[in-house]
Design a protein around this motif. Structure first.
Motif, PDB file in Angstrom:
ATOM      1  N   LYS A 242       0.839  -1.182   0.000  1.00 49.13           N
ATOM      2  CA  LYS A 242       0.000   0.000   0.000  1.00 49.13           C
ATOM      3  C   LYS A 242       0.880   1.239   0.000  1.00 49.13           C
ATOM      4  CE  LYS A 242      -3.736  -2.205   2.644  1.00 49.13           C
ATOM      5  NZ  LYS A 242      -4.568  -2.121   3.875  1.00 49.13           N
ATOM      6  N   LYS A 243       0.270   2.353  -0.381  1.00 45.93           N
ATOM      7  CA  LYS A 243       0.962   3.633  -0.365  1.00 45.93           C
ATOM      8  C   LYS A 243       0.362   4.495   0.740  1.00 45.93           C
ATOM      9  CE  LYS A 243       2.125   5.560  -4.182  1.00 45.93           C
ATOM     10  NZ  LYS A 243       2.072   6.203  -5.513  1.00 45.93           N
ATOM     11  N   ARG A 244       1.239   5.172   1.495  1.00 44.07           N
ATOM     12  CA  ARG A 244       0.775   6.057   2.556  1.00 44.07           C
ATOM     13  C   ARG A 244       1.470   7.409   2.416  1.00 44.07           C
ATOM     14  NH1 ARG A 244       0.484   4.038   8.718  1.00 44.07           N
ATOM     15  NH2 ARG A 244      -1.035   2.683   7.672  1.00 44.07           N
ATOM     16  N   ILE A 245       0.687   8.477   2.554  1.00 42.91           N
ATOM     17  CA  ILE A 245       1.212   9.837   2.512  1.00 42.91           C
ATOM     18  C   ILE A 245       1.268  10.366   3.941  1.00 42.91           C
ATOM     19  CG2 ILE A 245       0.922  12.163   1.593  1.00 42.91           C
ATOM     20  CD1 ILE A 245      -0.723  10.981  -0.678  1.00 42.91           C
TER      21      ILE A 245
ATOM     22  N   VAL B  79       7.036  17.651  15.210  1.00 40.73           N
ATOM     23  CA  VAL B  79       6.048  18.241  16.119  1.00 40.73           C
ATOM     24  C   VAL B  79       4.696  17.563  15.966  1.00 40.73           C
ATOM     25  CG1 VAL B  79       4.876  20.387  16.781  1.00 40.73           C
ATOM     26  CG2 VAL B  79       7.268  20.431  16.020  1.00 40.73           C
ATOM     27  N   ASP B  80       4.324  17.236  14.733  1.00 41.78           N
ATOM     28  CA  ASP B  80       3.026  16.612  14.467  1.00 41.78           C
ATOM     29  C   ASP B  80       3.155  15.750  13.223  1.00 41.78           C
ATOM     30  OD1 ASP B  80       0.240  16.118  14.804  1.00 41.78           O
ATOM     31  OD2 ASP B  80      -0.207  17.577  13.234  1.00 41.78           O
ATOM     32  N   ILE B  81       2.427  14.640  13.207  1.00 35.70           N
ATOM     33  CA  ILE B  81       2.430  13.748  12.042  1.00 35.70           C
ATOM     34  C   ILE B  81       1.034  13.196  11.837  1.00 35.70           C
ATOM     35  CG2 ILE B  81       3.175  11.783  13.458  1.00 35.70           C
ATOM     36  CD1 ILE B  81       4.596  10.679  10.972  1.00 35.70           C
ATOM     37  N   LYS B  82       0.609  13.133  10.597  1.00 35.56           N
ATOM     38  CA  LYS B  82      -0.706  12.575  10.275  1.00 35.56           C
ATOM     39  C   LYS B  82      -0.628  11.853   8.939  1.00 35.56           C
ATOM     40  CE  LYS B  82      -2.337  16.746  10.354  1.00 35.56           C
ATOM     41  NZ  LYS B  82      -3.210  17.944  10.338  1.00 35.56           N
ATOM     42  N   SER B  83      -1.492  10.869   8.770  1.00 29.93           N
ATOM     43  CA  SER B  83      -1.586  10.135   7.509  1.00 29.93           C
ATOM     44  C   SER B  83      -2.720  10.727   6.678  1.00 29.93           C
ATOM     45  CB  SER B  83      -1.844   8.652   7.780  1.00 29.93           C
ATOM     46  OG  SER B  83      -1.954   7.930   6.570  1.00 29.93           O
ATOM     47  N   LEU B  84      -2.418  11.080   5.433  1.00 29.26           N
ATOM     48  CA  LEU B  84      -3.406  11.710   4.560  1.00 29.26           C
ATOM     49  C   LEU B  84      -4.169  10.647   3.782  1.00 29.26           C
ATOM     50  CD1 LEU B  84      -1.381  14.760   3.142  1.00 29.26           C
ATOM     51  CD2 LEU B  84      -2.848  14.661   5.166  1.00 29.26           C
TER      52      LEU B  84
ATOM     53  N   LEU C 226      -2.659  18.410   2.080  1.00 26.59           N
ATOM     54  CA  LEU C 226      -3.223  18.832   3.354  1.00 26.59           C
ATOM     55  C   LEU C 226      -4.527  18.091   3.578  1.00 26.59           C
ATOM     56  CD1 LEU C 226      -2.720  22.722   3.194  1.00 26.59           C
ATOM     57  CD2 LEU C 226      -1.419  21.118   4.610  1.00 26.59           C
ATOM     58  N   SER C 227      -4.868  17.881   4.841  1.00 25.96           N
ATOM     59  CA  SER C 227      -6.145  17.249   5.173  1.00 25.96           C
ATOM     60  C   SER C 227      -7.274  18.268   5.008  1.00 25.96           C
ATOM     61  CB  SER C 227      -6.110  16.725   6.612  1.00 25.96           C
ATOM     62  OG  SER C 227      -5.831  17.758   7.524  1.00 25.96           O
ATOM     63  N   ARG C 228      -8.463  17.773   4.718  1.00 22.45           N
ATOM     64  CA  ARG C 228      -9.634  18.644   4.562  1.00 22.45           C
ATOM     65  C   ARG C 228     -10.156  19.086   5.932  1.00 22.45           C
ATOM     66  NH1 ARG C 228     -11.682  18.131  -0.720  1.00 22.45           N
ATOM     67  NH2 ARG C 228     -10.867  16.312  -1.879  1.00 22.45           N
ATOM     68  N   GLY C 229     -10.744  20.276   5.965  1.00 20.91           N
ATOM     69  CA  GLY C 229     -11.370  20.741   7.198  1.00 20.91           C
ATOM     70  C   GLY C 229     -10.360  21.245   8.213  1.00 20.91           C
ATOM     71  N   ALA C 230     -10.868  21.685   9.360  1.00 26.67           N
ATOM     72  CA  ALA C 230     -10.029  22.263  10.417  1.00 26.67           C
ATOM     73  C   ALA C 230     -10.016  21.427  11.684  1.00 26.67           C
ATOM     74  CB  ALA C 230     -10.500  23.678  10.725  1.00 26.67           C
ATOM     75  N   GLU C 231     -10.612  20.212  11.637  1.00 29.83           N
ATOM     76  CA  GLU C 231     -10.742  19.431  12.862  1.00 29.83           C
ATOM     77  C   GLU C 231      -9.406  18.957  13.401  1.00 29.83           C
ATOM     78  OE1 GLU C 231     -12.486  18.988  10.177  1.00 29.83           O
ATOM     79  OE2 GLU C 231     -14.557  19.512  10.783  1.00 29.83           O
ATOM     80  N   ASP C 232      -8.492  18.563  12.513  1.00 31.17           N
ATOM     81  CA  ASP C 232      -7.227  17.984  12.988  1.00 31.17           C
ATOM     82  C   ASP C 232      -6.046  18.935  12.834  1.00 31.17           C
ATOM     83  OD1 ASP C 232      -7.163  17.967  10.258  1.00 31.17           O
ATOM     84  OD2 ASP C 232      -6.313  15.957  10.070  1.00 31.17           O
ATOM     85  N   VAL C 233      -6.303  20.244  12.744  1.00 31.07           N
ATOM     86  CA  VAL C 233      -5.215  21.230  12.630  1.00 31.07           C
ATOM     87  C   VAL C 233      -4.510  21.318  13.979  1.00 31.07           C
ATOM     88  CG1 VAL C 233      -4.641  23.647  12.235  1.00 31.07           C
ATOM     89  CG2 VAL C 233      -6.355  22.527  10.810  1.00 31.07           C
TER      90      VAL C 233
END
Length: 225
Positions: free
Chosen positions: A62-65, A132-137, A215-222
């Protein structure tokens, strides 16, 4: 898919594979058992104290961003890339640039692997002091783009045909020479791949890709800092 694994026999009676293959065991008669789903051991050869195991099937690549907020200091890029090289992880693409806050940079890394490897990569990167922060898109919950510049050989006979292909994809002609064109195109990876495939009938002189950023959509996980 075939995977070749080299490991040293731990004891005459039994042993085990490292990492997430730890539940594959062997005994004196070289009989194998595994609890991994869809995994078949097809061949084993003893070479001194090293056992070569050929494994067939069982893993889906699989591919992960990964979108990371990192400190904007010298050496951050080398430390992140060094973690991947030390662990043997392959980076498909990497982009980095300063954010609205000059103290931090946004780094986007695209990696491939099975689910276990991708989870391990994410946890290892999150442990770095500079991160500082990491998230999977996820594709459904994010917007990702890539830019390419393509230099194509073009003369009076095929220049209009190449421009027509570029217009279909809403690409821009950013440079025109007597014998070439430079085309700029921005979009998702599938769009860029489709464009390059259509240009296979022409001579591509040079090609440069920026790599994926998103970037992730929305402002929930900013992450507010």
């Amino acid at each position: 898919m075939h995977i070749l694994l080299y490991f040293q026999k731990i004891a005459p009676g039994n042993g085990k594979l490292p990492g997430y293959f730890r539940n594959i065991h062997f005994n004196n008669s070289m009989c194998y058992k595994t609890t991994l789903p869809n995994l078949t051991l097809t061949k084993n050869v003893i070479i001194g104290r090293i056992l070569l195991v050929c494994i067939k099937g069982g893993f889906t690549m699989k591919k992960r961003i990964l979108s990371m907020l990192v400190d904007n200091t010298s050496g951050v890029l080398s430390r992140v890339a060094g973690l991947f090289s030390r662990r043997g992880y392959n980076i498909d693409s990497l982009t980095v640039g300063v954010t609205a806050d000059p103290r931090y940079s946004r780094m986007t890394v695209v990696v491939c692997g099975d689910e276990l490897i991708l989870d391990q990569i994410t946890k290892q990167v999150a442990k770095l002091v500079d991160v500082v922060d990491i998230k999977s898109l996820c594709p459904e919950e994010s917007v990702s783009r890539e830019l390419i510049l393509v230099k194509v050989r073009a003369d009076a006979g095929n220049r209009q045909a190449i421009i027509a292909v570029a217009d279909i994809f809403r690409a821009k002609i950013v440079d025109v020479a007597v014998d070439s064109l430079i085309i700029e195109l921005t979009g998702n990876q599938s769009k860029l791949d489709a464009f390059i495939n259509l240009l296979e009938g022409y001579e591509i002189l040079e090609l440069a890709r920026t790599g994926i950023t998103g970037l992730s959509r929305g402002a929930e996980d900013v992450r507010y800092l």
